[in-house]
Design a protein around this motif. Structure first.
Motif, PDB file in Angstrom:
ATOM      1  N   ILE A  50       0.837  -1.206   0.000  1.00  0.00           N
ATOM      2  CA  ILE A  50       0.000   0.000   0.000  1.00  0.00           C
ATOM      3  C   ILE A  50       0.871   1.255   0.000  1.00  0.00           C
ATOM      4  CG2 ILE A  50      -1.665   1.352   1.334  1.00  0.00           C
ATOM      5  CD1 ILE A  50      -2.861  -1.289   2.306  1.00  0.00           C
ATOM      6  N   PHE A  51       1.909   1.272   0.833  1.00  0.00           N
ATOM      7  CA  PHE A  51       2.808   2.420   0.902  1.00  0.00           C
ATOM      8  C   PHE A  51       3.438   2.694  -0.459  1.00  0.00           C
ATOM      9  CE2 PHE A  51       4.042   3.059   5.624  1.00  0.00           C
ATOM     10  CZ  PHE A  51       2.711   2.928   5.999  1.00  0.00           C
ATOM     11  N   ASP A  52       3.793   1.619  -1.141  1.00  0.00           N
ATOM     12  CA  ASP A  52       4.444   1.760  -2.445  1.00  0.00           C
ATOM     13  C   ASP A  52       3.454   2.252  -3.497  1.00  0.00           C
ATOM     14  OD1 ASP A  52       6.775   1.268  -4.256  1.00  0.00           O
ATOM     15  OD2 ASP A  52       5.379  -0.152  -5.147  1.00  0.00           O
ATOM     16  N   GLN A  53       2.269   1.678  -3.512  1.00  0.00           N
ATOM     17  CA  GLN A  53       1.256   2.041  -4.505  1.00  0.00           C
ATOM     18  C   GLN A  53       0.790   3.483  -4.340  1.00  0.00           C
ATOM     19  OE1 GLN A  53      -1.881  -0.837  -4.064  1.00  0.00           O
ATOM     20  NE2 GLN A  53      -0.575  -2.572  -4.629  1.00  0.00           N
ATOM     21  N   GLN A  54       0.641   3.917  -3.103  1.00  0.00           N
ATOM     22  CA  GLN A  54       0.112   5.249  -2.828  1.00  0.00           C
ATOM     23  C   GLN A  54       1.194   6.325  -2.731  1.00  0.00           C
ATOM     24  OE1 GLN A  54      -3.183   5.828  -2.878  1.00  0.00           O
ATOM     25  NE2 GLN A  54      -3.379   3.663  -3.373  1.00  0.00           N
ATOM     26  N   GLY A  55       2.449   5.954  -2.907  1.00  0.00           N
ATOM     27  CA  GLY A  55       3.521   6.933  -2.827  1.00  0.00           C
ATOM     28  C   GLY A  55       3.758   7.463  -1.429  1.00  0.00           C
ATOM     29  N   ILE A  56       3.439   6.665  -0.419  1.00  0.00           N
ATOM     30  CA  ILE A  56       3.628   7.085   0.969  1.00  0.00           C
ATOM     31  C   ILE A  56       5.084   6.938   1.382  1.00  0.00           C
ATOM     32  CG2 ILE A  56       2.991   6.586   3.362  1.00  0.00           C
ATOM     33  CD1 ILE A  56       0.288   5.597   2.289  1.00  0.00           C
ATOM     34  N   GLY A  57       5.724   5.908   0.861  1.00  0.00           N
ATOM     35  CA  GLY A  57       7.112   5.637   1.216  1.00  0.00           C
ATOM     36  C   GLY A  57       7.399   4.162   1.048  1.00  0.00           C
ATOM     37  N   LYS A  58       8.498   3.734   1.609  1.00  0.00           N
ATOM     38  CA  LYS A  58       8.848   2.322   1.514  1.00  0.00           C
ATOM     39  C   LYS A  58       9.145   1.759   2.901  1.00  0.00           C
ATOM     40  CE  LYS A  58      13.771   3.157   0.524  1.00  0.00           C
ATOM     41  NZ  LYS A  58      14.888   2.884  -0.423  1.00  0.00           N
ATOM     42  N   LEU A  59       8.824   0.494   3.070  1.00  0.00           N
ATOM     43  CA  LEU A  59       9.131  -0.224   4.305  1.00  0.00           C
ATOM     44  C   LEU A  59      10.320  -1.123   4.027  1.00  0.00           C
ATOM     45  CD1 LEU A  59       5.623  -1.225   5.745  1.00  0.00           C
ATOM     46  CD2 LEU A  59       7.048   0.737   6.310  1.00  0.00           C
ATOM     47  N   VAL A  60      11.370  -0.909   4.769  1.00  0.00           N
ATOM     48  CA  VAL A  60      12.583  -1.697   4.611  1.00  0.00           C
ATOM     49  C   VAL A  60      12.641  -2.728   5.728  1.00  0.00           C
ATOM     50  CG1 VAL A  60      15.092  -1.644   4.532  1.00  0.00           C
ATOM     51  CG2 VAL A  60      13.775   0.253   3.572  1.00  0.00           C
ATOM     52  N   THR A  61      12.693  -3.996   5.347  1.00  0.00           N
ATOM     53  CA  THR A  61      12.754  -5.078   6.332  1.00  0.00           C
ATOM     54  C   THR A  61      14.194  -5.529   6.504  1.00  0.00           C
ATOM     55  OG1 THR A  61      10.536  -5.826   5.687  1.00  0.00           O
ATOM     56  CG2 THR A  61      11.890  -7.355   6.945  1.00  0.00           C
ATOM     57  N   ILE A  62      14.635  -5.553   7.742  1.00  0.00           N
ATOM     58  CA  ILE A  62      16.000  -5.974   8.071  1.00  0.00           C
ATOM     59  C   ILE A  62      15.925  -7.304   8.814  1.00  0.00           C
ATOM     60  CG2 ILE A  62      18.110  -5.371   9.313  1.00  0.00           C
ATOM     61  CD1 ILE A  62      17.292  -2.438   8.940  1.00  0.00           C
ATOM     62  N   PRO A  63      16.437  -8.387   8.233  1.00  0.00           N
ATOM     63  CA  PRO A  63      16.336  -9.707   8.857  1.00  0.00           C
ATOM     64  C   PRO A  63      17.283  -9.861  10.043  1.00  0.00           C
ATOM     65  CG  PRO A  63      17.654  -9.836   6.860  1.00  0.00           C
ATOM     66  CD  PRO A  63      17.148  -8.430   6.939  1.00  0.00           C
ATOM     67  N   GLY A  64      17.094 -10.931  10.780  1.00  0.00           N
ATOM     68  CA  GLY A  64      17.977 -11.238  11.897  1.00  0.00           C
ATOM     69  C   GLY A  64      17.366 -10.909  13.244  1.00  0.00           C
ATOM     70  N   ALA A  65      18.040 -11.391  14.293  1.00  0.00           N
ATOM     71  CA  ALA A  65      17.545 -11.189  15.655  1.00  0.00           C
ATOM     72  C   ALA A  65      17.463  -9.716  16.023  1.00  0.00           C
ATOM     73  CB  ALA A  65      18.456 -11.917  16.644  1.00  0.00           C
ATOM     74  N   SER A  66      18.387  -8.896  15.506  1.00  0.00           N
ATOM     75  CA  SER A  66      18.397  -7.471  15.830  1.00  0.00           C
ATOM     76  C   SER A  66      17.722  -6.637  14.745  1.00  0.00           C
ATOM     77  CB  SER A  66      19.840  -6.983  16.016  1.00  0.00           C
ATOM     78  OG  SER A  66      20.598  -7.210  14.836  1.00  0.00           O
ATOM     79  N   GLY A  67      17.036  -7.294  13.834  1.00  0.00           N
ATOM     80  CA  GLY A  67      16.402  -6.615  12.718  1.00  0.00           C
ATOM     81  C   GLY A  67      15.014  -6.104  13.041  1.00  0.00           C
ATOM     82  N   GLY A  68      14.280  -5.800  12.011  1.00  0.00           N
ATOM     83  CA  GLY A  68      12.931  -5.276  12.178  1.00  0.00           C
ATOM     84  C   GLY A  68      12.487  -4.601  10.900  1.00  0.00           C
ATOM     85  N   VAL A  69      11.707  -3.533  11.035  1.00  0.00           N
ATOM     86  CA  VAL A  69      11.199  -2.809   9.883  1.00  0.00           C
ATOM     87  C   VAL A  69      11.440  -1.316  10.087  1.00  0.00           C
ATOM     88  CG1 VAL A  69       8.877  -2.611  10.868  1.00  0.00           C
ATOM     89  CG2 VAL A  69       9.190  -2.490   8.380  1.00  0.00           C
ATOM     90  N   LYS A  70      11.700  -0.633   8.981  1.00  0.00           N
ATOM     91  CA  LYS A  70      11.974   0.795   9.045  1.00  0.00           C
ATOM     92  C   LYS A  70      11.186   1.495   7.933  1.00  0.00           C
ATOM     93  CE  LYS A  70      16.236   1.945   9.780  1.00  0.00           C
ATOM     94  NZ  LYS A  70      17.691   2.220   9.603  1.00  0.00           N
TER      95      LYS A  70
END
Length: 273
Positions: A50-70
């Motif tokens: 949705i963020f990508d389609q609507q031009g809101i921004g991008k969600l970057v997923t970082i894998p691993g135990a210390s990762g998450g989403v940004k």
């Protein structure tokens, strides 16, 4: 409390938008919504599309135990072109002309909606840069700096031309104004910027670029560097510009006081990579 997926998506969207460039662990969302991480991952996949389609921004997923989403602000240029076109029309209003060929801009830099949108555009332009702070010179650039810093999630650093006792010790430099060729002084509180910082410089108006060049020199005193330069309006009729690499939203090509005409068009925002 048991959250429905629709409720999670709304709350998650709100949280991400209010915490740009901040790494948020899946564990945080899992505990917040009392949901399995697999469900959270599915939610993020939906939001990412949705963020990508609507031009809101991008969600970057970082894998691993210390990762998450940004969440990173990224604007679809087709969505903001009408905004820039409207802004050009606003600035081209002949009633803005002041004696001496100056333009009245206080209503624009004082408009929170406009400054928020411009700040979002600048943040999008430099979203992939490693930025520690947004710098501007007092006073008209302050609202623009805060609008930009909000989406980069970094502090604002304000350069002044006179000392404030509340800011403690300062570092000052002399610089040559690009338009008047006069020597002027600017200063920055020692505590306002960490050594080695990477800074985005923003300003409301640029002629020859003397003030911005001064801010660059001031950064050198802090062993800091600039990641980019972004200005709301640039003047096109300048013979000796001191700044080469910059992003502008609006370009002022001609001001005819006698005929009460202001010629403006979009700057290099859409062409400057």
């Amino acid at each position: 409390m048991s959250w429905k997926r629709s409720e999670r998506l709304i709350d998650m969207t709100n949280y991400l938008l209010n915490h740009p460039r901040e790494l948020i662990s899946l564990t945080f969302f899992s505990e917040r919504y009392k949901a399995a991480k697999s469900s959270i991952s599915e939610d993020l996949t939906i939001l990412k599309d949705i963020f990508d389609q609507q031009g809101i921004g991008k969600l970057v997923t970082i894998p691993g135990a210390s990762g998450g989403v940004k969440y990173i602000v990224k604007i679809n240029e087709e969505q903001v072109k009408p905004f820039v076109s409207e802004l050009c029309q606003i600035i081209a209003d002949p009633d803005r002309l002041l004696p001496g060929g100056y333009l009245y801009m206080a209503d624009i830099v004082g408009n929170p909606t406009i400054m928020d949108q411009v700040g979002r555009m600048f943040a999008s332009k430099y979203a992939d840069k490693d930025i520690d702070a947004v710098m501007t010179v007092a006073t008209k650039g302050i609202t623009l700096a805060y609008g930009t810093a909000r989406y980069l999630n970094v502090p604002v650093v304000i350069v002044r031309k006179d000392a404030k006792i509340t800011e403690g010790s300062t570092v000052s430099i002399n610089y040559v104004s690009g338009s008047t060729k006069r020597i002027q002084t600017m200063l920055l509180a020692k505590k306002s910027l960490k050594d080695g910082s990477n800074v985005l410089i923003v300003d409301d108006f640029m002629k020859a670029g003397g003030t911005i060049n001064g801010m660059i020199s001031l950064l050198n005193e802090f062993n800091a560097s600039y990641a980019g330069i972004a200005v709301l309006v640039e003047s096109e009729e300048v013979e000796d510009r001191l700044i080469d690499q910059y992003t502008s939203l609006v370009k002022l090509s001609n001001v005819d006081v006698r005929e009460k005409q202001i010629s403006v068009h979009e700057g290099n925002y859409f062409t400057n990579s």
